[in-house]
Design a protein around this motif. Structure first.
Motif, short mmCIF file in Angstrom:
data_model
loop_
_atom_site.label_atom_id
_atom_site.label_comp_id
_atom_site.label_asym_id
_atom_site.label_seq_id
_atom_site.Cartn_x
_atom_site.Cartn_y
_atom_site.Cartn_z
N PHE A 1 -3.29 -4.55 0.23
CA PHE A 1 -2.58 -4.34 1.48
C PHE A 1 -2.37 -5.65 2.26
CE2 PHE A 1 -2.29 -2.86 5.61
CZ PHE A 1 -1.05 -2.09 5.75
N SER A 2 -3.53 -6.38 2.50
CA SER A 2 -3.25 -7.57 3.46
C SER A 2 -3.48 -8.82 2.57
CB SER A 2 -4.69 -7.45 4.60
OG SER A 2 -4.20 -6.54 5.33
N CYS B 1 2.49 2.83 7.46
CA CYS B 1 2.44 1.58 6.93
C CYS B 1 3.18 1.50 5.85
CB CYS B 1 0.98 0.93 6.66
SG CYS B 1 0.16 0.73 8.15
N GLY C 1 2.19 -3.01 9.36
CA GLY C 1 0.79 -2.63 9.37
C GLY C 1 -0.15 -3.57 9.07
N ARG C 2 0.02 -4.58 8.17
CA ARG C 2 -0.95 -5.25 7.74
C ARG C 2 -1.42 -6.43 8.33
NH1 ARG C 2 2.68 -4.57 4.96
NH2 ARG C 2 2.19 -3.83 2.76
N CYS C 3 -0.86 -7.06 9.42
CA CYS C 3 -1.38 -8.50 9.79
C CYS C 3 -1.79 -8.22 11.34
CB CYS C 3 -0.03 -9.39 9.99
SG CYS C 3 1.24 -8.74 11.05
N ASN C 4 -2.61 -7.13 11.34
CA ASN C 4 -3.12 -7.07 12.76
C ASN C 4 -4.45 -7.77 12.97
OD1 ASN C 4 -4.58 -4.98 11.25
ND2 ASN C 4 -5.55 -4.75 12.85
N ARG D 1 -6.32 0.39 18.11
CA ARG D 1 -5.20 -0.45 18.04
C ARG D 1 -3.90 0.47 18.59
NH1 ARG D 1 -2.53 -2.62 12.71
NH2 ARG D 1 -4.43 -1.97 11.80
#
Lengths: 274, 357
Positions: B290-291, B262, A245-248, B317
Motif C-alpha cells: 500500500f505505501s 482508500c 490514503g497512503r501518504c499520511n 487522523r
C-alpha cells in the motif's frame, strides 16, 4: 471542467544521462504550466502507470519542464530503458504546497541533498537565484555515493559563481578520482564546517528517508530548531489530492500538505522516518 | 415532516412505485446452502419480482455493503490520450437503494464529507453517482452481536440522511419522508396519517433496540469516550495492541467496511501504444504494498504498523481533518475477521499513561 485524473500530453525533447542510474528528461508542454519549487507532478508512462516526481527545472519556465529520475521500479525502468526523444508521456499536477519561499526571505538557506534528492532542490536553487537579493545566503551541501553518482555536475561552477552562494560536496567512500570530502552527508553539517548563522537560517533537505533522518538529527544537534527544518517527504502517492490514503504522516497528507514538511509539524507522529 | 401509516400488505405498492423511479436494489434476507449447511444472510441485490410478494425488510444491517454504488470496486476514470472523460460523464439512471440501516446512512454521510463536501476537491465521479441515488432506510428491529453504533453516538434508527424511512410497527409501517423526492413518492402511495399510538409504538421499539445495544456494549463505553486520545497517545504502547497479533493482513476489514475508501489508480492498455484506460480501484492499507515505494522503502513495513494505521486513520487522523470518526459501528469488520479480532476489544485494550509500557 477538467478531469483531475486525466494526464495532459507532454513530449520528450531531450534525455540527459546524469549518472549511470539517473536521467533528466525534458518535456515540452502543450499548455503553459506554472509550478512552485517543491510541488510535484504525476508522470504517466502510457499503459504502464503513474509515479510522482518533483520537477528539477526552473519553476519560472512554463513551456517546458525537466524531471530527473532514478531508475528504481516498474515505471522508472520503462522510462530508462524504452522511452526515447519524441515519445509522448502524460503529466498531472502540480500537486502539494511547495517550499515556503516567503519564510526564507532575509534568511540563510541551507540546502542539503542526497543522491537524486538534489533534483527537487535544483528547482529550489533556481528559484532562490532568481531573487538572490532577498536571501542572506545560500549554502548547498550535496552527497552522493561516488563521484560518478553526482547529478548536475556541469552546473556546479555556475552555482559556486553566484553571489552569497557556497557549494560543499561529499562522497560516501574514498575514491581514487576524488580529492574532496569523504563521508556521509551529516559530515558536511558538523558545526566547524558549517558556515551559517543558525539562528537566522532555514534548512531544506531532500534524499532517501534514512538520510533525512540522520540529517535532521545532525541539524538538531548543531542547534537548528524543528521549526527551521524542512524535509521533502516524497513518499508513494497515487491521487495527489489527499484522498487515496497512503501518504499520511499523522493527520497530514504529504501529497496535499507537503511533500515538503516542516519537521516541527510532523515530529511527534508515528512513522516519520519509516 | 409528517409520519404516514402503511398497511403491512401494502409494502408491495411502495416497491412498485420505487421501481418506476429507478433501478431498485434491496437488502433481502435469504438462505444460502454451503458446505457447513444452510446459512442465513442479508444480501444486497437487484429487486427480483419473484420475491416481491413475500418480501420482508430485514431487521438488521445487511452483510453486504452499499459502498460499491458510490465507489465501485473498479471504475474507469479516464481514457488517454485524447479522450478525457471517455464515456463516463453521462448521467447515470436513478438508483433506488432499499433497506439501508442508520449505520449505512452514516457511512454515506462520511463518504460525502470526503468526496462531496471537501471544498478543496469534489470528486466528479462520486458526485454523479451520489446525485442519482434515492435512499430508503429502515429501523433496526434488534441489535446484532457485533453492532456498536451506540458507542459512536449513533442510533439504530435514522433521523436524517434518507429520502424515505420505514419503521415497522405491529400491524404495518410508519413512513417518513426526509426530502422532497421522498415526499413526492409517498404522495403517490395510499397512506393515512399515523396515529399517536403508532408513533409511540415506533418510539418504544426504537428505545428497546437502543437499550439492547447499550447493554451489550456497556463494558466498552469508557474506551469509546476517549478514542482519539487512546489511539494517538497509545500508538506506541506495545502491550496495548496485543489483540492485533492474530491479524494476517488479509484486508477483509477494509473491504467490508462501508467507509474505508482508500484506492489506487491503475493503468492498462490492450497493446503498447494503444489507448490506455485509467481505473480507480479499491486498495487496502492492510496490504504490504500500500505505501511501499519503488526501491523497497516502506514507511509501514510491519504488519503491526499497518494494523495500527487503520485505527489511527479511523479514530485520529480523520477526526483531525473532518471532525468525526471514520467508523459507523456497523461491526462488519468484526464479523469478517479471519483472526477473530473485535475492534471494540482492541480499542478497549489500548493502554495510555502509566500502563502504556
Amino acid at each position: 471542467m477538467d478531469n483531475i485524473y486525466y494526464p495532459r500530453e507532454a513530449v520528450i525533447t531531450d534525455i540527459k544521462e546524469e549518472t549511470p542510474t539517473i536521467k533528466t528528461f525534458r518535456f515540452e508542454l502543450n499548455e503553459p504550466l506554472a509550478f512552485k519549487a517543491g510541488q510535484f507532478m504525476q508522470l504517466t508512462v502510457p499503459g504502464i502507470g503513474e509515479a510522482p516526481f518533483t520537477p528539477s527545472s526552473h519553476p519560472g519556465k512554463v513551456g517546458e519542464m525537466e524531471i530527473t529520475i532514478l531508475r528504481a521500479g516498474r515505471v522508472t525502468d520503462v522510462l530508462h530503458n524504452e522511452v526515447k526523444v519524441g515519445d509522448k508521456l502524460g503529466l498531472r499536477g502540480p500537486f502539494g504546497k511547495g517550499y515556503p519561499l516567503d519564510k526564507f526571505k532575509d534568511r540563510e538557506v541551507l540546502i542539503v541533498g542526497g543522491g537524486v534528492g538534489l533534483a527537487p532542490l535544483r528547482s529550489l536553487i533556481y528559484a532562490l537565484f532568481d531573487h538572490i537579493e532577498d536571501f542572506s545566503k545560500v549554502s548547498i551541501c550535496y552527497g552522493a555515493k561516488t563521484p560518478e553518482d553526482q547529478c548536475f555536475t556541469d552546473e556546479y561552477n555556475k552555482w559556486k559563481g553566484m553571489p552569497k552562494t557556497t557549494l560543499n560536496l561529499t562522497i560516501d567512500k574514498p575514491h581514487p578520482d576524488w580529492k574532496g570530502t569523504v563521508g556521509l552527508i551529516p559530515c558536511l553539517l558538523e558545526e566547524e564546517k558549517l558556515d551559517v548563522d543558525i539562528k537566522k537560517s532555514y534548512a531544506v533537505s531532500c534524499g532517501p528517508e534514512i538520510m533525512l533522518k540522520f540529517v535532521t538529527f545532525k541539524l538538531l544537534e548543531v542547534g537548528f530548531k524543528p521549526e527551521q527544518i524542512y524535509l521533502s517527504m516524497n513518499r508513494r502517492m497515487s491521487c495527489g489530492l489527499g484522498k487515496c490514503g497512503r501518504c499520511n504522516i499523522g493527520p497530514y497528507y504529504l501529497c496535499k500538505d507537503g511533500p515538503d514538511m516542516c519537521y516541527a509539524d510532523i515530529k511527534d507522529y508515528p512513522n516519520v522516518f519509516g | 415532516m409528517e409520519i404516514y401509516f402503511l398497511q403491512k400488505d401494502k409494502l408491495i405498492n411502495l416497491l412498485e412505485i420505487l421501481e418506476k423511479t429507478g433501478k431498485v436494489f434491496w437488502a433481502r434476507e435469504k438462505e444460502l446452502s454451503s458446505n457447513r449447511g444452510v446459512v442465513r444472510t442479508i444480501s444486497i441485490e437487484e429487486l427480483n419480482e419473484d420475491y416481491i410478494q413475500d418480501y420482508q425488510i430485514p431487521g438488521l444491517r445487511a452483510h453486504d455493503i452499499f459502498k460499491p454504488f458510490l465507489l465501485p470496486l473498479r471504475s474507469k476514470v479516464c481514457e488517454y490520450p485524447d479522450n478525457e472523460w471517455a464515456d463516463i460523464k453521462d448521467a447515470t439512471e436513478r438508483t433506488v437503494l432499499f433497506g439501508l440501516k442508520s449505520c449505512d446512512l452514516n457511512a454515506i454521510g462520511i463518504l460525502d464529507k470526503i468526496f462531496l463536501e471537501d471544498t478543496e476537491f469534489i470528486d466528479p465521479f462520486y458526485k454523479r453517482k451520489r446525485k442519482s441515488l434515492v435512499i430508503v432506510s429502515s429501523d433496526c428491529i434488534s441489535a446484532g452481536e457485533s453492532c456498536f453504533c451506540n458507542l459512536l453516538e449513533n442510533t439504530p434508527y435514522a433521523t436524517s440522511g434518507f429520502d424515505i424511512n420505514i419503521a415497522e410497527v405491529s400491524d404495518g409501517y410508519l413512513l417518513e419522508a426526509g426530502t422532497e423526492a421522498g415526499e413526492k413518492i409517498l404522495s403517490e402511495l395510499q397512506t393515512r396519517e399515523a396515529t399517536r399510538k403508532a408513533v409511540k409504538e415506533r418510539d418504544d421499539r426504537r428505545k428497546k433496540v437502543l437499550n439492547e445495544l447499550k447493554k451489550q456494549n456497556a463494558r466498552f463505553e469508557k474506551a469509546f469516550s476517549e478514542l482519539s486520545k487512546r489511539v494517538s497517545e497509545g500508538y506506541n504502547s506495545i502491550p496495548g495492541w496485543a489483540l492485533g497479533s492474530t491479524c494476517v493482513s488479509c484486508g477483509a476489514c477494509t473491504n467490508v467496511c462501508p467507509v474505508c475508501y482508500c484506492f489506487t489508480l491503475f493503468d492498462r492498455s490492450f497493446k503498447r501504444g494503444d489507448k490506455s484506460n485509467r481505473f480507480m480501484v479499491w486498495d487496502s492499507c492492510q496490504y504490504k504494498g500500500f505505501s511501499q515505494m519503488a526501491g523497497g522503502m516502506n514507511p509501514r513495513f510491519s504488519l503491526m504498523e499497518r494494523f495500527k494505521n487503520r485505527y489511527y486513520h479511523k479514530f485520529f487522523r480523520f477526526r483531525e481533518r473532518y471532525g468525526l470518526y471514520k467508523c459507523t459501528g456497523c461491526g462488519r469488520c468484526i464479523d469478517n475477521c479471519l483472526g477473530n479480532i473485535d475492534m471494540r476489544e482492541v480499542l478497549s485494550g489500548i493502554k495510555i499513561g502509566k500502563d502504556a509500557n
